[in-house]
Structures are given as C-alpha cells and as structure tokens.
Enzyme design. Structure first.
Site, PDB file in Angstrom:
ATOM      1  N   GLU A  71      18.285 -59.950  68.667  1.00  0.00           N
ATOM      2  CA  GLU A  71      19.488 -60.619  68.330  1.00  0.00           C
ATOM      3  C   GLU A  71      20.757 -59.624  68.327  1.00  0.00           C
ATOM      4  O   GLU A  71      20.570 -58.467  67.906  1.00  0.00           O
ATOM      5  CB  GLU A  71      19.280 -61.630  67.102  1.00  0.00           C
ATOM      6  CG  GLU A  71      19.257 -60.694  65.946  1.00  0.00           C
ATOM      7  CD  GLU A  71      19.873 -61.532  64.528  1.00  0.00           C
ATOM      8  OE1 GLU A  71      21.041 -61.758  64.683  1.00  0.00           O
ATOM      9  OE2 GLU A  71      19.305 -61.539  63.574  1.00  0.00           O
ATOM     10  N   LYS A 131      29.944 -65.948  66.439  1.00  0.00           N
ATOM     11  CA  LYS A 131      28.423 -65.951  65.989  1.00  0.00           C
ATOM     12  C   LYS A 131      27.953 -67.214  66.732  1.00  0.00           C
ATOM     13  O   LYS A 131      28.445 -68.527  66.434  1.00  0.00           O
ATOM     14  CB  LYS A 131      28.553 -66.087  64.434  1.00  0.00           C
ATOM     15  CG  LYS A 131      27.348 -66.122  63.870  1.00  0.00           C
ATOM     16  CD  LYS A 131      27.418 -66.239  62.347  1.00  0.00           C
ATOM     17  CE  LYS A 131      26.154 -66.654  61.493  1.00  0.00           C
ATOM     18  NZ  LYS A 131      26.426 -67.072  60.078  1.00  0.00           N
ATOM     19  N   VAL A 158      19.688 -65.942  64.994  1.00  0.00           N
ATOM     20  CA  VAL A 158      18.373 -66.138  65.305  1.00  0.00           C
ATOM     21  C   VAL A 158      18.170 -67.456  66.154  1.00  0.00           C
ATOM     22  O   VAL A 158      17.451 -67.361  67.255  1.00  0.00           O
ATOM     23  CB  VAL A 158      17.471 -66.295  63.893  1.00  0.00           C
ATOM     24  CG1 VAL A 158      16.049 -67.047  64.071  1.00  0.00           C
ATOM     25  CG2 VAL A 158      17.425 -64.947  63.232  1.00  0.00           C
ATOM     26  N   ASP A 182      24.290 -76.876  53.506  1.00  0.00           N
ATOM     27  CA  ASP A 182      23.845 -75.526  54.092  1.00  0.00           C
ATOM     28  C   ASP A 182      22.560 -75.211  54.378  1.00  0.00           C
ATOM     29  O   ASP A 182      21.933 -74.527  53.505  1.00  0.00           O
ATOM     30  CB  ASP A 182      24.829 -74.423  53.459  1.00  0.00           C
ATOM     31  CG  ASP A 182      24.851 -73.129  54.421  1.00  0.00           C
ATOM     32  OD1 ASP A 182      24.345 -73.227  55.554  1.00  0.00           O
ATOM     33  OD2 ASP A 182      25.900 -72.294  54.082  1.00  0.00           O
ATOM     34  N   SER A 214      20.282 -73.354  57.385  1.00  0.00           N
ATOM     35  CA  SER A 214      20.671 -72.763  58.561  1.00  0.00           C
ATOM     36  C   SER A 214      20.053 -73.543  59.880  1.00  0.00           C
ATOM     37  O   SER A 214      18.652 -73.994  59.827  1.00  0.00           O
ATOM     38  CB  SER A 214      19.721 -71.273  58.569  1.00  0.00           C
ATOM     39  OG  SER A 214      19.918 -70.518  59.687  1.00  0.00           O
ATOM     40  N   ALA A 215      20.659 -73.367  61.175  1.00  0.00           N
ATOM     41  CA  ALA A 215      20.281 -73.789  62.222  1.00  0.00           C
ATOM     42  C   ALA A 215      18.912 -73.340  62.602  1.00  0.00           C
ATOM     43  O   ALA A 215      18.386 -73.655  63.547  1.00  0.00           O
ATOM     44  CB  ALA A 215      21.451 -74.002  63.346  1.00  0.00           C
ATOM     45  N   ASP A 216      18.695 -71.873  61.928  1.00  0.00           N
ATOM     46  CA  ASP A 216      17.501 -71.170  62.479  1.00  0.00           C
ATOM     47  C   ASP A 216      16.241 -71.978  62.158  1.00  0.00           C
ATOM     48  O   ASP A 216      15.385 -71.911  62.931  1.00  0.00           O
ATOM     49  CB  ASP A 216      17.417 -69.922  61.683  1.00  0.00           C
ATOM     50  CG  ASP A 216      18.425 -68.862  61.925  1.00  0.00           C
ATOM     51  OD1 ASP A 216      19.227 -69.073  62.760  1.00  0.00           O
ATOM     52  OD2 ASP A 216      18.493 -67.923  61.140  1.00  0.00           O
ATOM     53  N   LYS A 221      16.419 -64.569  54.263  1.00  0.00           N
ATOM     54  CA  LYS A 221      17.023 -63.626  53.367  1.00  0.00           C
ATOM     55  C   LYS A 221      17.118 -64.225  52.006  1.00  0.00           C
ATOM     56  O   LYS A 221      17.148 -65.190  51.683  1.00  0.00           O
ATOM     57  CB  LYS A 221      18.444 -63.519  54.175  1.00  0.00           C
ATOM     58  CG  LYS A 221      18.625 -62.826  55.229  1.00  0.00           C
ATOM     59  CD  LYS A 221      19.938 -62.652  55.669  1.00  0.00           C
ATOM     60  CE  LYS A 221      20.324 -63.790  56.471  1.00  0.00           C
ATOM     61  NZ  LYS A 221      19.701 -63.789  57.965  1.00  0.00           N
TER      62      LYS A 221
END
Ligand code: PSU
Ligand code: MN
Length: 312
Positions: free
Chosen positions: A29, A90, A110, A142, A144-146, A163
């Site tokens: 990435e 991003k 990601v 919140d 993540s779209a990951d 993370k």
C-alpha cells in the site's frame, strides 16, 4: 477482468512480466508511505520492503493513484515523489472514483489497495497493521473501511494485527460477524502491532506457507468471497514494552479528541503523535514489523505460485 477495468490499470514492466510468467507478486500500500511515516524514513522503508520481497523471490507491486491511473508497481522516483509530496490524498473505497477521475495524487489505504490488488489479479498484500474499530466507536461510529473491504474483497492481507490504537476485541468481533478468517502465524494469539500479543486468540494458527496457501485458495474456490487476515507478530527484538505504548496511545488519543481530529485524519494523527512521544522508537518498530510481514507475505505468494494460477 473486463477491458473497461483494465483501462484504469497500469502495471510496471516488472509486475506485468511476473504476472505473465505466473510468478509470485505481492501488493503493497501507499498510505503507509504518504500518511503513516515521516519523510525520508517512509521512502527508505518502502524501498527496503520491496527489496525484502525481491530477495524472497517475489515481485513487489506498490500501488498508488497517479495521473488518473491505478498504478501497480512504482518506479523509485515515484516512491520518492509520493513520500515527499505531502499532498497525496488518502484513498479508500469511497475516494477511488473521485481521485481517478480528477487525476489527483492518491495513496491507497488497506481497503483501497485491496480493491486495486484484486482488480490487478494479485492475491497477497502486505501492510503494517489493518484499520479496525476505534475505541469509543459506540459514539463516533469510527470503524475503518478496511474491515468492510476484508468482508468483500478476496485478497490475503498480511499484517501485524490491527493497529493498537484501536479496540482489538471489537475489531475481531466485527471480522467474525463478516466471516473474515483471522489466521495467526508463529503464535496462537492475534498480534497487536507495536506489541506481539493482543491477548485475543486468532481463529487458527498456521505457520507453514504451503498450508496457508491451501487455506486461502480453499476459501476462494468455495466461492466465499472476501479477504483473509494473516497476523504476524512484530519480531521480539523490535517490540515495544506494552505498558509504555498503552500509556502513550492513551495520551495521543486524548490529544486527537481535544483537537477535534475526526474522520480519515485520526489514524495518521495518532500514529504521528505516538512517533513523536516515543522519540521515534515506535517508528523503528513500525518499520521492523512491515519488513517482517513482507517476508511472510512473499513466502505465501511463493506458495500460491506453487499451487498454480488462481482458479477464481
Ligand atoms: N499500517 C501501518 N501504517 C499505516 C497504515 C497501516 O503500519 O499508516 C494505514 C493503512 O493504509 C490503513 C490505514 O488502511 O492506516 C487505516 O486508516 P483508517 O483508520 O482511517 O481507516
Ligand atoms: Mn476511520
């Protein structure tokens, strides 16, 4: 892949050659370069990670959006440009069409990289740590779209866990709900980015790359679309003391809240604050874990190469 999609892709000569010969390719990435690490360590790390993959006999394909194309495999000058620019966007799933259409410079997350890797026919992708459910997501929403991407896009993502700025328990619950297997390499538990052990078990432990390759191919040959999380703990000698990183993470998260940092800015802000508060030690850990993940990702890609071309 349809001609329409192909028209958005531009492979480097070495990636195109590797794919034509059925050789192992590993996607990388670019958000980690443009937003996850400072210059010049970001560019140096990107090059070193590529070298680790080449040394293991696979072809690295760093992915970014440049001049209205999804670029699969970047030249050295392009890595440098991405790392220095300071204005790369991003790019996650929602941003991809806008950034391609406008011709702006985009660093893929990601989620963004998974989409591009799948479009380009690459099965393995190496990163540092995936995004996940943020602490306090009950209020901020919140997530993540990951995670959604892992639920739908068929790429194996090699990472050092999620993370540690996140809520790891909720992240694993989310992955379970969406049927995303979480496989641990080298230990039973899910890794925790700066530290080795999240305290949560993975679904399964598979250390052998050939068995891992068989596992991901089985998933996809059953028509079970979506990714596989391959968790690799940071090497022992590079891991941070748990108590220290926990306290610093807490402080960085509080600062983000106080300063009203929201949305896609949260993760880059928190990572940068942790880097500053640890005097760069967390950066050294981050670099070490990505390089280690690259070794594991390359071994998986080689094992997939042995199995022959993807029957998806
Ligand atoms: N791994 C790292 N550093 C990073 C990232 C991963 O070691 O900066 C990036 C990835 O691109 C990941 C993103 O998709 O952080 C997560 O951002 P968010 O929480 O906004 O989805
Ligand atoms: Mn987010």
């Amino acid at each position: 892949m349809g001609a329409r999609v192909e028209s958005w892709l531009e492979r480097s000569a070495s990636v195109a050659a590797a794919q034509a010969q059925g050789r192992a390719v590993v996607a990388l990435e670019s958000t980690i370069i443009a937003h996850g690490m400072p210059y010049p360590e970001n560019v140096r790390t990107a090059r070193e990670v590529e070298a680790v993959i080449r040394d293991a006999g696979a072809e690295p394909a760093t992915i970014a959006i440049i001049d209205g194309k999804i670029r699969i495999g970047l030249a050295d000058e392009e890595l440098e440009m991405l790392g220095r620019s300071g204005n790369a966007l991003k790019v996650s799933r929602r941003d991809l069409p806008a950034v391609l259409a406008s011709g702006e410079l985009g660093a893929t997350t990601v989620a963004g990289t998974m989409i591009c890797a799948q479009l380009a026919g690459i099965e393995v992708f190496v990163t540092g740590g995936i995004g996940g459910v943020h602490r306090g997501a009950q209020e901020t929403f919140d997530i993540s779209a990951d995670l959604q991407e892992l639920a739908r896009t068929s790429v194996a993502v090699v990472c050092a866990g999620a993370k540690s700025i996140l809520d790891i328990g909720l992240t694993l619950e989310y992955l379970e709900t969406h049927g995303v297997p979480v496989v641990a390499c080298g230990q039973e538990n899910f890794a925790a980015f700066y530290t080795r052990d999240s305290g949560y078990p993975a679904d399964r432990r598979i250390d052998d790359p050939a068995q891992l390759a068989a596992f991901v191919r089985t998933k996809w040959s059953l028509g079970l679309e979506g990714g596989v999380v391959v968790s690799v703990p940071v090497p022992e000698d590079a891991a941070m003391p748990r108590a220290e990183i926990d306290a610093i993470t807490q402080q960085a998260l509080e600062e983000a809240k106080e300063q009203g940092v929201t949305g896609k800015a949260v993760t880059p802000f928190v990572l940068a604050r942790i880097q500053a508060l640890t005097g760069g030690r967390s950066l050294a850990t981050n670099i070490a874990l990505v390089k280690n993940n690259a070794r594991v990702g390359a071994a998986l890609a080689k094992a997939l190469e042995q199995l022959g071309s993807d029957s998806n």
